[in-house]
Design a protein around this motif. Structure first.
Motif: not given
Ligand SMILES: Cc1cc2nc3c(=O)[nH]c(=O)nc-3n(C[C@H](O)[C@H](O)[C@H](O)COP(=O)(O)OP(=O)(O)OC[C@H]3O[C@@H](n4cnc5c(N)ncnc54)[C@H](O)[C@@H]3O)c2cc1C
Ligand code: FES
Ligand code: FES
Lengths: 304, 163
Positions: A139, A156, A220
Protein backbone atom coordinates in the motif's frame (compact mmCIF):
# COMPACT_ATOMS: atom_id res chain seq x y z
CA UNK A 1 14.82 -4.72 -41.58
CA UNK A 2 15.91 -3.86 -38.09
CA UNK A 3 18.23 -0.93 -37.73
CA UNK A 4 20.64 -0.95 -34.83
CA UNK A 5 21.44 2.50 -33.61
CA UNK A 6 24.62 2.75 -31.59
CA UNK A 7 24.45 6.50 -31.02
CA UNK A 8 22.04 8.57 -29.07
CA UNK A 9 19.93 11.13 -30.88
CA UNK A 10 20.82 14.75 -30.19
CA UNK A 11 19.48 16.45 -27.08
CA UNK A 12 20.59 18.97 -24.50
CA UNK A 13 21.51 17.83 -21.01
CA UNK A 14 20.24 19.87 -18.10
CA UNK A 15 21.15 19.29 -14.47
CA UNK A 16 18.97 21.46 -12.24
CA UNK A 17 20.11 21.85 -8.64
CA UNK A 18 16.69 21.99 -7.01
CA UNK A 19 13.27 20.44 -7.51
CA UNK A 20 11.88 23.94 -8.21
CA UNK A 21 14.41 24.46 -10.97
CA UNK A 22 13.61 21.02 -12.43
CA UNK A 23 9.86 21.76 -12.37
CA UNK A 24 10.43 25.10 -14.11
CA UNK A 25 12.37 23.32 -16.87
CA UNK A 26 9.63 20.73 -17.32
CA UNK A 27 6.91 23.34 -17.58
CA UNK A 28 8.98 25.52 -19.92
CA UNK A 29 9.81 22.69 -22.32
CA UNK A 30 6.51 20.81 -21.96
CA UNK A 31 6.66 17.38 -23.62
CA UNK A 32 10.09 17.83 -25.16
CA UNK A 33 11.90 17.45 -21.82
CA UNK A 34 12.36 14.10 -20.10
CA UNK A 35 13.36 13.54 -16.50
CA UNK A 36 15.98 10.92 -15.78
CA UNK A 37 17.01 9.37 -12.49
CA UNK A 38 19.30 6.45 -13.38
CA UNK A 39 18.53 6.63 -17.08
CA UNK A 40 18.48 2.85 -17.40
CA UNK A 41 15.09 2.92 -19.11
CA UNK A 42 15.39 6.24 -20.90
CA UNK A 43 18.86 5.85 -22.42
CA UNK A 44 18.18 2.49 -24.12
CA UNK A 45 14.81 3.80 -25.33
CA UNK A 46 16.46 6.87 -26.84
CA UNK A 47 19.11 4.71 -28.48
CA UNK A 48 16.51 2.39 -29.97
CA UNK A 49 14.53 5.44 -31.15
CA UNK A 50 11.63 4.09 -29.12
CA UNK A 51 11.30 7.51 -27.49
CA UNK A 52 11.08 10.44 -29.88
CA UNK A 53 10.85 14.20 -29.71
CA UNK A 54 13.03 14.58 -26.63
CA UNK A 55 15.16 17.73 -26.89
CA UNK A 56 16.09 18.04 -23.22
CA UNK A 57 17.18 15.49 -20.65
CA UNK A 58 16.56 16.78 -17.14
CA UNK A 59 18.86 14.86 -14.81
CA UNK A 60 17.68 14.81 -11.20
CA UNK A 61 21.11 13.72 -9.96
CA UNK A 62 22.29 17.32 -9.71
CA UNK A 63 19.85 17.78 -6.82
CA UNK A 64 21.36 16.74 -3.50
CA UNK A 65 19.59 14.79 -0.78
CA UNK A 66 17.20 12.79 -2.98
CA UNK A 67 18.75 9.36 -2.51
CA UNK A 68 17.42 8.76 1.00
CA UNK A 69 16.12 5.45 2.34
CA UNK A 70 14.80 6.40 5.75
CA UNK A 71 12.70 4.74 8.40
CA UNK A 72 10.89 6.58 11.17
CA UNK A 73 9.09 3.77 12.98
CA UNK A 74 5.83 4.31 11.11
CA UNK A 75 7.11 3.52 7.68
CA UNK A 76 9.81 3.68 5.04
CA UNK A 77 10.55 6.63 2.80
CA UNK A 78 12.37 6.22 -0.50
CA UNK A 79 13.79 9.23 -2.29
CA UNK A 80 13.59 9.52 -6.09
CA UNK A 81 17.30 8.80 -6.38
CA UNK A 82 17.36 5.74 -4.09
CA UNK A 83 18.86 3.10 -6.36
CA UNK A 84 17.55 -0.43 -6.66
CA UNK A 85 20.92 -1.65 -5.39
CA UNK A 86 20.82 0.60 -2.33
CA UNK A 87 17.32 -0.63 -1.48
CA UNK A 88 18.39 -4.25 -1.94
CA UNK A 89 21.24 -3.76 0.52
CA UNK A 90 19.68 -1.39 3.02
CA UNK A 91 19.66 -2.79 6.56
CA UNK A 92 16.30 -1.28 7.40
CA UNK A 93 14.72 -2.64 4.21
CA UNK A 94 16.16 -6.09 4.84
CA UNK A 95 14.93 -5.96 8.42
CA UNK A 96 11.45 -4.54 8.01
CA UNK A 97 10.49 -4.82 4.33
CA UNK A 98 12.44 -7.90 3.14
CA UNK A 99 10.06 -8.45 0.24
CA UNK A 100 11.21 -5.14 -1.27
CA UNK A 101 14.84 -6.17 -1.01
CA UNK A 102 13.98 -9.51 -2.58
CA UNK A 103 12.18 -7.82 -5.49
CA UNK A 104 15.08 -5.40 -5.94
CA UNK A 105 17.59 -8.23 -6.07
CA UNK A 106 15.55 -10.01 -8.74
CA UNK A 107 16.08 -7.15 -11.18
CA UNK A 108 18.53 -6.87 -14.05
CA UNK A 109 22.24 -6.95 -13.13
CA UNK A 110 24.43 -5.29 -10.48
CA UNK A 111 25.43 -2.71 -13.10
CA UNK A 112 21.84 -1.76 -13.91
CA UNK A 113 20.76 -1.85 -10.25
CA UNK A 114 23.61 0.53 -9.37
CA UNK A 115 22.03 3.10 -11.69
CA UNK A 116 18.33 2.30 -11.80
CA UNK A 117 16.01 3.69 -9.13
CA UNK A 118 12.87 2.32 -7.54
CA UNK A 119 11.00 5.50 -8.45
CA UNK A 120 12.21 5.24 -12.06
CA UNK A 121 10.99 1.65 -12.15
CA UNK A 122 7.41 2.57 -11.26
CA UNK A 123 7.41 5.77 -13.35
CA UNK A 124 8.51 3.76 -16.37
CA UNK A 125 5.48 1.60 -15.59
CA UNK A 126 5.96 -1.47 -17.75
CA UNK A 127 3.50 -4.20 -16.73
CA UNK A 128 6.46 -6.35 -15.62
CA UNK A 129 8.11 -3.65 -13.45
CA UNK A 130 9.61 -5.75 -10.67
CA UNK A 131 9.20 -3.23 -7.85
CA UNK A 132 5.50 -2.72 -8.51
CA UNK A 133 3.87 -5.88 -7.10
CA UNK A 134 5.57 -5.60 -3.69
CA UNK A 135 4.82 -1.87 -3.48
CA UNK A 136 1.19 -2.68 -4.33
CA UNK A 137 0.89 -5.21 -1.52
CA UNK A 138 2.54 -2.74 0.85
CA UNK A 139 0.00 0.00 0.00
CA UNK A 140 2.75 2.46 -0.92
CA UNK A 141 1.97 6.11 -1.56
CA UNK A 142 3.64 8.19 -4.23
CA UNK A 143 4.34 11.88 -3.63
CA UNK A 144 4.11 14.04 -6.73
CA UNK A 145 4.83 17.74 -7.33
CA UNK A 146 4.46 20.17 -10.18
CA UNK A 147 4.58 23.94 -10.35
CA UNK A 148 0.84 23.89 -9.74
CA UNK A 149 1.05 22.02 -6.43
CA UNK A 150 1.60 18.65 -4.84
CA UNK A 151 -0.48 15.52 -4.42
CA UNK A 152 -0.20 12.03 -3.03
CA UNK A 153 -1.28 9.09 -5.17
CA UNK A 154 -1.93 5.61 -3.82
CA UNK A 155 0.18 3.12 -5.78
CA UNK A 156 -3.05 1.31 -6.72
CA UNK A 157 -4.13 4.42 -8.64
CA UNK A 158 -0.69 5.25 -10.04
CA UNK A 159 -0.56 2.99 -13.10
CA UNK A 160 -2.97 3.69 -15.94
CA UNK A 161 -1.73 1.49 -18.80
CA UNK A 162 1.40 -0.07 -20.29
CA UNK A 163 4.17 2.54 -19.68
CA UNK A 164 1.45 4.99 -18.57
CA UNK A 165 0.91 6.56 -15.17
CA UNK A 166 -1.15 9.37 -13.69
CA UNK A 167 1.89 11.64 -14.03
CA UNK A 168 1.69 14.50 -16.48
CA UNK A 169 4.82 15.67 -18.30
CA UNK A 170 5.38 18.56 -15.87
CA UNK A 171 5.23 16.44 -12.70
CA UNK A 172 8.02 14.88 -10.67
CA UNK A 173 7.81 12.11 -8.11
CA UNK A 174 9.50 13.31 -4.93
CA UNK A 175 9.31 10.06 -3.01
CA UNK A 176 7.52 6.86 -2.08
CA UNK A 177 6.11 6.29 1.40
CA UNK A 178 5.58 2.75 2.56
CA UNK A 179 3.65 2.19 5.77
CA UNK A 180 4.67 -0.62 8.09
CA UNK A 181 3.20 -3.95 7.02
CA UNK A 182 0.66 -5.45 9.46
CA UNK A 183 2.17 -7.04 12.56
CA UNK A 184 3.14 -10.68 11.98
CA UNK A 185 2.69 -10.38 8.23
CA UNK A 186 4.99 -12.15 5.81
CA UNK A 187 5.58 -11.35 2.21
CA UNK A 188 7.16 -12.88 -0.82
CA UNK A 189 7.76 -11.93 -4.45
CA UNK A 190 8.01 -14.74 -6.97
CA UNK A 191 9.39 -13.76 -10.37
CA UNK A 192 9.01 -16.32 -13.13
CA UNK A 193 11.74 -16.06 -15.76
CA UNK A 194 13.37 -18.49 -18.17
CA UNK A 195 16.81 -17.13 -17.18
CA UNK A 196 17.95 -16.90 -13.57
CA UNK A 197 19.24 -13.34 -13.91
CA UNK A 198 19.01 -10.46 -16.33
CA UNK A 199 15.51 -11.27 -17.49
CA UNK A 200 12.12 -9.62 -17.32
CA UNK A 201 9.28 -11.28 -15.44
CA UNK A 202 7.00 -13.52 -17.50
CA UNK A 203 4.81 -13.43 -14.42
CA UNK A 204 5.45 -11.67 -11.11
CA UNK A 205 3.45 -12.49 -8.01
CA UNK A 206 3.72 -10.70 -4.68
CA UNK A 207 1.82 -12.06 -1.72
CA UNK A 208 1.59 -10.72 1.81
CA UNK A 209 -0.28 -12.77 4.35
CA UNK A 210 -1.03 -12.19 8.04
CA UNK A 211 -1.91 -15.45 9.78
CA UNK A 212 -3.36 -15.45 13.30
CA UNK A 213 -4.19 -18.71 15.07
CA UNK A 214 -4.90 -20.48 11.79
CA UNK A 215 -7.10 -17.65 10.54
CA UNK A 216 -6.18 -15.39 7.65
CA UNK A 217 -6.30 -11.93 9.19
CA UNK A 218 -5.11 -10.19 6.05
CA UNK A 219 -4.12 -11.18 2.54
CA UNK A 220 -2.78 -9.02 -0.25
CA UNK A 221 -1.91 -10.26 -3.72
CA UNK A 222 -0.40 -8.23 -6.55
CA UNK A 223 0.48 -9.40 -10.04
CA UNK A 224 2.98 -8.18 -12.61
CA UNK A 225 3.27 -8.81 -16.36
CA UNK A 226 -0.25 -10.24 -16.67
CA UNK A 227 -2.38 -7.12 -17.20
CA UNK A 228 -1.92 -3.73 -18.86
CA UNK A 229 -0.59 -2.54 -15.48
CA UNK A 230 0.64 -4.22 -12.32
CA UNK A 231 -2.53 -4.97 -10.32
CA UNK A 232 -3.96 -6.01 -6.98
CA UNK A 233 -6.57 -8.78 -7.15
CA UNK A 234 -9.05 -7.78 -4.43
CA UNK A 235 -11.61 -10.41 -5.34
CA UNK A 236 -9.07 -13.19 -4.78
CA UNK A 237 -7.84 -11.62 -1.54
CA UNK A 238 -11.34 -11.48 -0.07
CA UNK A 239 -11.88 -15.25 -0.35
CA UNK A 240 -9.50 -16.05 2.50
CA UNK A 241 -9.72 -12.94 4.63
CA UNK A 242 -11.30 -13.73 8.00
CA UNK A 243 -11.42 -17.44 7.23
CA UNK A 244 -9.48 -20.43 8.43
CA UNK A 245 -6.69 -21.48 6.05
CA UNK A 246 -7.46 -24.62 4.07
CA UNK A 247 -6.05 -26.15 0.91
CA UNK A 248 -9.42 -25.73 -0.69
CA UNK A 249 -9.68 -22.00 0.01
CA UNK A 250 -6.08 -21.45 -1.04
CA UNK A 251 -6.90 -23.15 -4.36
CA UNK A 252 -9.92 -20.90 -4.75
CA UNK A 253 -7.81 -17.81 -4.08
CA UNK A 254 -5.27 -18.95 -6.68
CA UNK A 255 -8.05 -19.61 -9.18
CA UNK A 256 -9.58 -16.20 -8.56
CA UNK A 257 -6.19 -14.50 -8.98
CA UNK A 258 -5.81 -16.22 -12.36
CA UNK A 259 -9.29 -15.09 -13.35
CA UNK A 260 -8.57 -11.58 -12.14
CA UNK A 261 -5.77 -10.87 -14.62
CA UNK A 262 -5.79 -10.00 -18.31
CA UNK A 263 -2.59 -11.41 -19.77
CA UNK A 264 -1.46 -11.06 -23.37
CA UNK A 265 0.46 -13.48 -25.57
CA UNK A 266 3.85 -12.28 -26.72
CA UNK A 267 7.31 -13.65 -27.50
CA UNK A 268 7.86 -14.41 -23.81
CA UNK A 269 4.77 -16.50 -23.13
CA UNK A 270 1.20 -17.15 -24.18
CA UNK A 271 -1.71 -15.63 -22.31
CA UNK A 272 -2.87 -19.13 -21.28
CA UNK A 273 0.52 -19.98 -19.81
CA UNK A 274 0.71 -16.70 -17.94
CA UNK A 275 -2.74 -17.15 -16.46
CA UNK A 276 -1.96 -20.69 -15.39
CA UNK A 277 1.30 -19.57 -13.81
CA UNK A 278 -0.55 -16.89 -11.84
CA UNK A 279 -2.63 -19.69 -10.36
CA UNK A 280 0.37 -21.91 -9.61
CA UNK A 281 2.57 -19.16 -8.19
CA UNK A 282 -0.15 -17.56 -6.07
CA UNK A 283 -0.87 -20.92 -4.48
CA UNK A 284 2.82 -21.61 -4.06
CA UNK A 285 3.50 -18.25 -2.46
CA UNK A 286 0.68 -18.59 0.08
CA UNK A 287 1.66 -22.15 0.94
CA UNK A 288 5.32 -21.31 1.34
CA UNK A 289 4.55 -18.31 3.49
CA UNK A 290 2.37 -20.41 5.77
CA UNK A 291 4.51 -23.51 5.96
CA UNK A 292 7.78 -21.82 6.66
CA UNK A 293 7.77 -20.93 10.31
CA UNK A 294 11.38 -19.83 10.11
CA UNK A 295 9.98 -16.95 8.16
CA UNK A 296 12.71 -14.37 8.42
CA UNK A 297 15.37 -16.73 7.10
CA UNK A 298 13.45 -16.88 3.82
CA UNK A 299 13.18 -13.16 3.43
CA UNK A 300 9.54 -12.87 4.48
CA UNK A 301 8.09 -9.64 5.79
CA UNK A 302 8.16 -9.85 9.55
CA UNK A 303 5.94 -6.87 10.01
CA UNK A 304 6.83 -4.26 12.56
CA UNK B 1 29.40 21.26 -26.12
CA UNK B 2 29.97 20.74 -22.43
CA UNK B 3 33.27 20.71 -20.64
CA UNK B 4 33.49 17.81 -18.20
CA UNK B 5 36.12 16.60 -15.77
CA UNK B 6 36.80 12.91 -15.32
CA UNK B 7 39.35 11.21 -13.13
CA UNK B 8 40.17 8.05 -15.03
CA UNK B 9 42.55 5.57 -13.40
CA UNK B 10 43.93 8.34 -11.22
CA UNK B 11 44.57 10.77 -14.09
CA UNK B 12 42.54 13.98 -14.45
CA UNK B 13 41.01 14.62 -17.85
CA UNK B 14 39.04 17.58 -19.09
CA UNK B 15 37.09 16.92 -22.27
CA UNK B 16 34.64 18.81 -24.44
CA UNK B 17 31.70 16.58 -25.21
CA UNK B 18 28.32 16.86 -26.86
CA UNK B 19 25.47 16.22 -24.37
CA UNK B 20 24.33 13.09 -26.20
CA UNK B 21 27.68 11.34 -25.97
CA UNK B 22 28.09 8.41 -23.61
CA UNK B 23 30.85 7.79 -21.11
CA UNK B 24 31.82 4.76 -23.21
CA UNK B 25 32.25 6.89 -26.33
CA UNK B 26 34.40 9.38 -24.45
CA UNK B 27 36.60 6.64 -22.98
CA UNK B 28 37.08 4.81 -26.27
CA UNK B 29 36.98 7.57 -28.85
CA UNK B 30 38.05 10.82 -27.18
CA UNK B 31 40.56 9.27 -24.81
CA UNK B 32 41.51 6.32 -27.03
CA UNK B 33 41.36 3.83 -24.17
CA UNK B 34 39.98 0.87 -26.06
CA UNK B 35 40.18 -1.74 -23.30
CA UNK B 36 36.52 -1.10 -22.47
CA UNK B 37 34.34 -2.72 -25.14
CA UNK B 38 31.01 -1.93 -26.72
CA UNK B 39 28.83 -4.97 -27.26
CA UNK B 40 25.10 -4.35 -27.24
CA UNK B 41 25.11 -0.67 -26.32
CA UNK B 42 21.90 -1.27 -24.36
CA UNK B 43 22.95 -2.41 -20.90
CA UNK B 44 22.49 -6.12 -21.56
CA UNK B 45 25.97 -7.55 -22.07
CA UNK B 46 28.29 -5.79 -19.63
CA UNK B 47 31.22 -5.55 -22.07
CA UNK B 48 31.35 -1.80 -21.34
CA UNK B 49 31.48 -2.17 -17.54
CA UNK B 50 33.66 0.36 -15.72
CA UNK B 51 33.75 1.47 -12.11
CA UNK B 52 32.23 4.85 -11.35
CA UNK B 53 32.93 6.02 -7.82
CA UNK B 54 33.70 2.40 -7.00
CA UNK B 55 30.53 0.86 -8.43
CA UNK B 56 30.13 -1.08 -11.65
CA UNK B 57 28.10 0.67 -14.32
CA UNK B 58 27.33 0.03 -17.98
CA UNK B 59 29.27 2.92 -19.50
CA UNK B 60 27.14 2.61 -22.67
CA UNK B 61 24.14 3.83 -20.64
CA UNK B 62 25.90 6.62 -18.75
CA UNK B 63 25.90 10.02 -20.39
CA UNK B 64 29.36 11.58 -20.33
CA UNK B 65 27.76 14.61 -18.71
CA UNK B 66 26.41 12.42 -15.91
CA UNK B 67 29.96 11.27 -15.19
CA UNK B 68 31.23 14.82 -14.71
CA UNK B 69 33.39 14.97 -11.58
CA UNK B 70 33.34 11.21 -11.07
CA UNK B 71 36.18 8.82 -10.41
CA UNK B 72 36.33 6.17 -13.15
CA UNK B 73 38.35 2.96 -13.22
CA UNK B 74 38.73 1.04 -16.47
CA UNK B 75 40.51 -2.22 -17.20
CA UNK B 76 43.63 -0.17 -18.05
CA UNK B 77 43.75 0.99 -14.44
CA UNK B 78 44.11 -2.39 -12.76
CA UNK B 79 47.71 -3.34 -13.48
CA UNK B 80 50.50 -1.74 -11.44
CA UNK B 81 53.21 -0.89 -13.94
CA UNK B 82 54.19 -4.25 -15.47
CA UNK B 83 52.48 -6.29 -12.81
CA UNK B 84 49.00 -7.40 -13.78
CA UNK B 85 46.23 -7.40 -11.22
CA UNK B 86 45.83 -10.94 -9.79
CA UNK B 87 42.40 -11.22 -11.41
CA UNK B 88 43.92 -10.45 -14.81
CA UNK B 89 46.73 -12.93 -14.18
CA UNK B 90 44.24 -15.53 -13.06
CA UNK B 91 42.16 -15.16 -16.25
CA UNK B 92 45.35 -15.74 -18.26
CA UNK B 93 46.54 -18.68 -16.15
CA UNK B 94 43.14 -20.38 -16.16
CA UNK B 95 42.09 -19.75 -19.75
CA UNK B 96 39.25 -17.49 -18.64
CA UNK B 97 38.64 -16.17 -22.15
CA UNK B 98 38.66 -17.10 -25.80
CA UNK B 99 37.94 -14.09 -27.99
CA UNK B 100 38.43 -11.81 -24.98
CA UNK B 101 35.66 -9.38 -25.81
CA UNK B 102 33.78 -9.88 -22.54
CA UNK B 103 36.96 -10.06 -20.45
CA UNK B 104 37.50 -6.40 -19.47
CA UNK B 105 33.92 -6.11 -18.24
CA UNK B 106 34.04 -9.53 -16.61
CA UNK B 107 37.20 -8.54 -14.73
CA UNK B 108 35.74 -5.21 -13.57
CA UNK B 109 32.70 -7.00 -12.15
CA UNK B 110 34.95 -9.59 -10.52
CA UNK B 111 37.08 -6.88 -8.95
CA UNK B 112 34.12 -5.16 -7.30
CA UNK B 113 32.71 -8.49 -6.17
CA UNK B 114 35.98 -9.62 -4.54
CA UNK B 115 36.67 -6.21 -2.97
CA UNK B 116 33.22 -6.38 -1.43
CA UNK B 117 33.31 -10.04 -0.45
CA UNK B 118 36.75 -11.68 -0.59
CA UNK B 119 35.34 -15.19 -0.26
CA UNK B 120 32.21 -15.51 -2.43
CA UNK B 121 30.39 -18.81 -2.82
CA UNK B 122 29.80 -20.12 -6.34
CA UNK B 123 26.27 -18.76 -6.14
CA UNK B 124 27.56 -15.34 -5.14
CA UNK B 125 30.03 -15.46 -8.02
CA UNK B 126 27.14 -16.15 -10.40
CA UNK B 127 25.25 -13.16 -9.07
CA UNK B 128 28.36 -11.00 -9.18
CA UNK B 129 28.89 -11.58 -12.89
CA UNK B 130 25.19 -11.84 -13.82
CA UNK B 131 25.47 -8.61 -15.80
CA UNK B 132 28.30 -9.90 -18.02
CA UNK B 133 27.63 -12.15 -20.99
CA UNK B 134 30.25 -14.38 -22.57
CA UNK B 135 29.57 -15.98 -25.96
CA UNK B 136 32.67 -18.17 -25.99
CA UNK B 137 33.69 -19.90 -22.80
CA UNK B 138 30.49 -21.35 -21.42
CA UNK B 139 31.59 -19.65 -18.18
CA UNK B 140 33.33 -22.73 -16.71
CA UNK B 141 36.81 -21.30 -17.22
CA UNK B 142 35.64 -17.90 -16.04
CA UNK B 143 34.52 -19.51 -12.79
CA UNK B 144 37.87 -21.28 -12.48
CA UNK B 145 39.63 -17.95 -13.01
CA UNK B 146 37.56 -16.17 -10.39
CA UNK B 147 37.95 -18.94 -7.83
CA UNK B 148 41.72 -18.94 -8.37
CA UNK B 149 41.82 -15.15 -8.17
CA UNK B 150 40.06 -15.15 -4.84
CA UNK B 151 42.63 -17.59 -3.46
CA UNK B 152 45.53 -15.55 -4.85
CA UNK B 153 44.15 -12.32 -3.44
CA UNK B 154 43.45 -13.84 -0.02
CA UNK B 155 47.00 -15.19 0.12
CA UNK B 156 48.58 -11.78 -0.37
CA UNK B 157 48.77 -9.19 2.34
CA UNK B 158 47.81 -6.27 0.12
CA UNK B 159 44.83 -8.12 -1.39
CA UNK B 160 46.38 -7.80 -4.83
CA UNK B 161 48.14 -11.18 -4.99
CA UNK B 162 51.81 -11.61 -5.78
CA UNK B 163 54.51 -10.20 -3.52
C1 LIG C 1 19.65 -4.48 -19.25
C2 LIG C 1 18.47 -4.03 -18.47
C3 LIG C 1 17.78 -4.94 -17.69
C4 LIG C 1 16.66 -4.54 -16.96
N1 LIG C 1 16.01 -5.47 -16.19
C5 LIG C 1 14.91 -5.10 -15.50
C6 LIG C 1 14.23 -6.07 -14.68
O1 LIG C 1 14.64 -7.22 -14.54
N2 LIG C 1 13.10 -5.67 -14.05
C7 LIG C 1 12.62 -4.40 -14.16
O2 LIG C 1 11.59 -4.10 -13.56
N3 LIG C 1 13.27 -3.46 -14.90
C8 LIG C 1 14.39 -3.79 -15.57
N4 LIG C 1 15.05 -2.84 -16.33
C9 LIG C 1 14.50 -1.49 -16.45
C10 LIG C 1 15.11 -0.40 -15.56
O3 LIG C 1 16.43 -0.68 -15.21
C11 LIG C 1 14.31 -0.17 -14.29
O4 LIG C 1 12.98 0.12 -14.62
C12 LIG C 1 14.89 0.94 -13.42
O5 LIG C 1 14.40 0.83 -12.11
C13 LIG C 1 14.56 2.33 -13.97
O6 LIG C 1 15.08 3.31 -13.09
P1 LIG C 1 15.93 4.55 -13.66
O7 LIG C 1 16.16 5.45 -12.49
O8 LIG C 1 17.10 4.10 -14.40
O9 LIG C 1 14.85 5.18 -14.65
P2 LIG C 1 15.02 6.29 -15.76
O10 LIG C 1 15.42 5.67 -17.05
O11 LIG C 1 15.84 7.42 -15.25
O12 LIG C 1 13.49 6.77 -15.84
C14 LIG C 1 12.47 5.87 -16.19
C15 LIG C 1 11.16 6.64 -16.39
O13 LIG C 1 10.74 7.21 -15.17
C16 LIG C 1 10.67 8.61 -15.28
N5 LIG C 1 11.15 9.13 -14.00
C17 LIG C 1 12.27 8.75 -13.31
N6 LIG C 1 12.34 9.39 -12.14
C18 LIG C 1 11.25 10.20 -12.08
C19 LIG C 1 10.75 11.10 -11.09
N7 LIG C 1 11.37 11.30 -9.93
N8 LIG C 1 9.59 11.77 -11.36
C20 LIG C 1 8.92 11.55 -12.52
N9 LIG C 1 9.34 10.70 -13.49
C21 LIG C 1 10.49 10.03 -13.25
C22 LIG C 1 11.51 8.98 -16.47
O14 LIG C 1 11.09 10.20 -17.05
C23 LIG C 1 11.27 7.79 -17.37
O15 LIG C 1 10.04 7.92 -18.03
C24 LIG C 1 16.20 -3.20 -17.04
C25 LIG C 1 16.91 -2.28 -17.82
C26 LIG C 1 18.04 -2.67 -18.52
C27 LIG C 1 18.78 -1.67 -19.34
S1 FES D 1 27.76 -2.48 -24.41
FE1 FES D 1 27.10 -1.71 -22.53
S2 FES D 1 26.05 -3.38 -21.71
FE2 FES D 1 26.49 -4.09 -23.70
S1 FES E 1 35.66 -14.80 -24.30
FE1 FES E 1 34.53 -14.30 -26.08
S2 FES E 1 32.79 -13.34 -25.22
FE2 FES E 1 33.76 -14.12 -23.47
Amino acid sequence: MVTFYRRLPKFDYLAPQSIEEALALLSRYQGSAKVIAGGSDVVPKLKRRAMKGIDYIVDLKGISGLDYISYDGAGLKLGPLATVRAVERSDVVLETFPMLAQAAESMASPQVRNRGTVVGNICNAVPSADMAPSLLTLDAKVSVVSEKGSRTVAIQDFFTGPTKTVLSADEIVTGIEIPNPPANSRGKYIKLTPRRAMDLAVVGVAVMVTPENGICKDLRIALGAVSPTPIRVAQAESILKGNKFSDELIDQVAEAAAEGCRPISDHRASAEYRRDMVRVLTRRAIRELLSDEAASAQGFGKGA
Amino acid sequence: MKSIKLEINGVQHEVEVAPWRTLLEVIREELQMTGTKEGCGLGECGACSVLMDGKTVNSCLVLAAEANGKRITTIEGLAQAERLHPIQQSFIDNGGFQCGFCTPGMIMSTKVMLDDNPNPTDDEIKKGISGNLCRCTGYAKIFDSIRAAKVAMAASSDGRGGA
